[in-house]
Design an enzyme around this catalytic site. Structure first.
Site, PDB file in Angstrom:
ATOM      1  N   ASN A  62     -11.085  13.814   1.900  1.00  0.00           N
ATOM      2  CA  ASN A  62     -12.833  13.233   1.573  1.00  0.00           C
ATOM      3  C   ASN A  62     -14.446  13.560   1.008  1.00  0.00           C
ATOM      4  OD1 ASN A  62     -11.575  10.467   2.279  1.00  0.00           O
ATOM      5  ND2 ASN A  62     -10.536  11.460   4.436  1.00  0.00           N
TER       6      ASN A  62
ATOM      7  N   LEU B 266     -14.679   3.887   3.186  1.00  0.00           N
ATOM      8  CA  LEU B 266     -14.997   5.514   3.239  1.00  0.00           C
ATOM      9  C   LEU B 266     -16.293   5.235   1.486  1.00  0.00           C
ATOM     10  CD1 LEU B 266     -15.846   8.203   3.525  1.00  0.00           C
ATOM     11  CD2 LEU B 266     -13.840   8.558   1.138  1.00  0.00           C
TER      12      LEU B 266
ATOM     13  N   LYS C  26       2.181  -4.123   7.195  1.00  0.00           N
ATOM     14  CA  LYS C  26       2.444  -3.734   6.000  1.00  0.00           C
ATOM     15  C   LYS C  26       3.495  -3.570   5.646  1.00  0.00           C
ATOM     16  CE  LYS C  26       0.272  -4.808   3.142  1.00  0.00           C
ATOM     17  NZ  LYS C  26      -0.078  -6.312   2.559  1.00  0.00           N
TER      18      LYS C  26
ATOM     19  N   TYR D  23      -1.849  -0.409  10.950  1.00  0.00           N
ATOM     20  CA  TYR D  23      -2.512  -1.363  10.223  1.00  0.00           C
ATOM     21  C   TYR D  23      -0.540  -0.976   8.790  1.00  0.00           C
ATOM     22  CZ  TYR D  23      -3.120  -1.621   4.514  1.00  0.00           C
ATOM     23  OH  TYR D  23      -3.031  -1.824   3.628  1.00  0.00           O
TER      24      TYR D  23
ATOM     25  N   THR E 171       0.910  -1.360  -0.279  1.00  0.00           N
ATOM     26  CA  THR E 171      -0.023  -0.135   0.136  1.00  0.00           C
ATOM     27  C   THR E 171       0.647   1.089  -0.279  1.00  0.00           C
ATOM     28  OG1 THR E 171      -1.404   1.303   1.666  1.00  0.00           O
ATOM     29  CG2 THR E 171      -0.042  -0.202   1.957  1.00  0.00           C
ATOM     30  N   ASP E 172       0.426   2.246   0.273  1.00  0.00           N
ATOM     31  CA  ASP E 172       1.146   3.922  -0.701  1.00  0.00           C
ATOM     32  C   ASP E 172       1.069   3.979   1.033  1.00  0.00           C
ATOM     33  OD1 ASP E 172      -1.672   4.948   0.226  1.00  0.00           O
ATOM     34  OD2 ASP E 172      -1.418   6.424  -1.398  1.00  0.00           O
ATOM     35  N   GLU E 173       0.391   3.704   1.699  1.00  0.00           N
ATOM     36  CA  GLU E 173      -0.057   4.330   3.386  1.00  0.00           C
ATOM     37  C   GLU E 173       1.458   3.926   4.244  1.00  0.00           C
ATOM     38  OE1 GLU E 173      -3.086   3.011   5.476  1.00  0.00           O
ATOM     39  OE2 GLU E 173      -4.543   3.324   3.635  1.00  0.00           O
TER      40      GLU E 173
END
Length: 351
Positions: A257, A198, A162, A158, A133-135
Site C-alpha cells: 500500500n 485506496l 461474499k 465484507y 473477490t480474492d478476499e
C-alpha cells in the site's frame, strides 16, 4: 445473447457494460439499486446505444427480478451487485448481509425457478455468473498465490458476506444443476472508481493537499488489476466460460500500500507540480481491524482455458487513472474531506 448485468452502474459493472457495448452485439439489461457507489453517470454515452436498457431496482426485490427474467429472457445473468468496501463493512455489516447474502439469494432463486421452465437446450446454454473477490480466501504469507481450489477463510464482514453468497451459488449449481460460474478478482483500479478505495481516495486527498493515511506500517500487499482487463476477462467468461467452473483474475502487479501511495504522489508531482512533493502528506495511521497482509492471484488456468491475460502495465494504468481524476475538475475541499476511510481521524507519523 441477452445479458442481465446486476450492479451495472457501479465501477466494475460499468466497465463491463462499456466492453459489451464496444466489442459485441449482445443485448444488455442493467439492473442497479443506485446506492451511494452506483450512478447512471457511469454509463454516460452508452445509454444512447439501443442494445442497452436500464432498470433501477434491488436484486433482493424478487417480484422485480422475476418480471425482468420473464420479459428479457436472458442467456446470461452476471451478478456484480454488491456492497464492496471492507471499511464500511466493519462499521456497519448489516447492508453487506442484506445485499450480498439475502439479495444474492433472491436473485439466485428467482433465476433458478425461471431457468427450470426453459427448454433443455436453453437450460444447458444458460449461465449464472457470480463475480466474487480474492478476499474470501483470507491472507497469504510471503509466498504463494490464490487459485481456484484455495480454501475459503474470510476475515472481514465484507469477505464473509461474499463467501456466503459464493457458497450459495455453488450449492445451487450442485443441487439443482443450475449452470453457474464463480470468478475471483484481485484489487481493481481505474477511472470512475468511488473515492473510498485506496487509489481514488489517495489521489483526491493529495490534490486537495490533505494528509494521505496509510494503514499500519504500509506493508500490506495487494495484486492490482486494471478494471478494463477485468472487464475483458468477464466478457471471455460470458462467451466461453464452462458451467460449474471457477476463474481467477489478477493483474500480476503486487505492490505494498505504501508503494502505491508513493507512486501516486510521484505521478502527481509530474502532472501537477503545484503542491509537490506530495509524498510529504503521507502519514501512517492505526491499522484496520483484521487487516489481511497479502493477496496474490494465480490466473494461469484462466489464461489457459479462456485466454485471459492482463494487458495494462500497472504504472501506466495508475498514471492514466490519476490523470483522469485531475481532469474531473475541482476535487479539493469538501469533496475530498467527504471520502470515507477508517483511521482518517488517527493519522500519525510520517513513514
Amino acid at each position: 445473447m441477452n445479458i442481465i448485468v446486476t450492479g451495472g452502474a457501479g465501477f466494475v459493472g460499468s466497465a463491463l457494460v462499456d466492453r459489451l457495448m464496444q466489442h459485441t452485439d449482445h443485448e444488455v439489461l442493467v439492473v442497479d439499486a443506485l446506492t451511494y457507489a452506483g450512478t447512471w453517470r457511469n454509463l454516460h454515452g452508452m445509454e444512447r446505444n439501443d442494445r442497452l436498457a436500464k432498470v433501477k431496482g434491488d436484486i433482493g426485490d424478487r417480484e422485480l427480478v422475476a418480471r425482468l427474467l420473464a420479459e428479457f429472457e436472458p442467456d446470461v445473468v452476471i451478478n456484480l451487485a454488491a456492497e464492496t468496501h471492507v471499511d464500511r463493512s466493519i462499521d456497519e455489516p448489516g447492508p453487506f448481509v442484506a445485499t450480498n447474502i439475502l439479495g444474492g439469494f433472491g436473485l439466485l432463486e428467482e433465476t433458478r425457478m425461471w431457468w427450470s421452465r426453459l427448454t433443455k437446450a436453453r437450460r444447458d446454454a444458460f449461465r449464472f455468473i457470480q463475480v466474487s473477490t480474492d478476499e474470501v480466501f483470507g491472507s497469504l504469507g510471503e509466498t504463494g498465490r490464490f487459485d481456484a481450489i484455495s480454501r475459503y477463510d474470510p476475515h472481514s464482514p465484507y469477505s464473509a458476506s461474499k463467501a456466503a453468497s459464493d457458497h450459495l451459488v455453488r450449492a445451487w449449481g450442485h443441487t439443482y444443476g443450475l449452470p453457474v460460474i464463480v470468478t475471483h478478482c484481485s484489487n481493481n483500479y481505474g477511472p470512475r472508481q468511488y473515492p473510498e478505495k485506496l487509489i481514488p481516495l489517495t489521489t483526491r486527498r493529495a490534490i486537495a493537499g490533505l494528509s494521505l493515511p496509510v494503514y499500519g506500517d504500509g506493508g500490506n500487499i495487494r495484486d492490482w488489476l486494471a478494471v478494463e482487463d477485468h472487464a475483458a476477462g468477464l466478457l471471455a467468461v460470458i462467451e466461453r466460460g464452462r458451467s460449474q467452473a471457477t476463474y481467477m483474475f489478477g493483474g500480476g502487479a503486487e505492490r505494498t500500500n505504501l508503494q502505491v501511495v508513493t507512486t501516486i504522489c510521484a505521478v502527481l508531482d509530474r502532472l501537477r507540480p503545484q503542491g509537490a512533493p506530495h509524498a510529504r502528506l503521507i502519514a501512517l495511521t492505526q491499522d484496520r481491524p483484521g487487516h489481511d497482509r497479502r493477496y496474490a492471484v494465480d490466473f494461469t488456468q484462466t489464461c489457459r482455458e479462456i485466454g485471459f491475460e492482463p494487458s495494462v502495465d500497472f504504472d501506466q494504468g495508475l498514471e492514466r487513472t490519476v490523470a483522469w481524476f485531475l481532469e474531473q475538475g475541482d476535487l479539493t475541499g469538501d469533496a475530498a474531506q467527504r471520502t470515507r476511510r477508517l483511521g482518517l481521524d488517527s493519522v500519525g507519523r510520517n513513514p
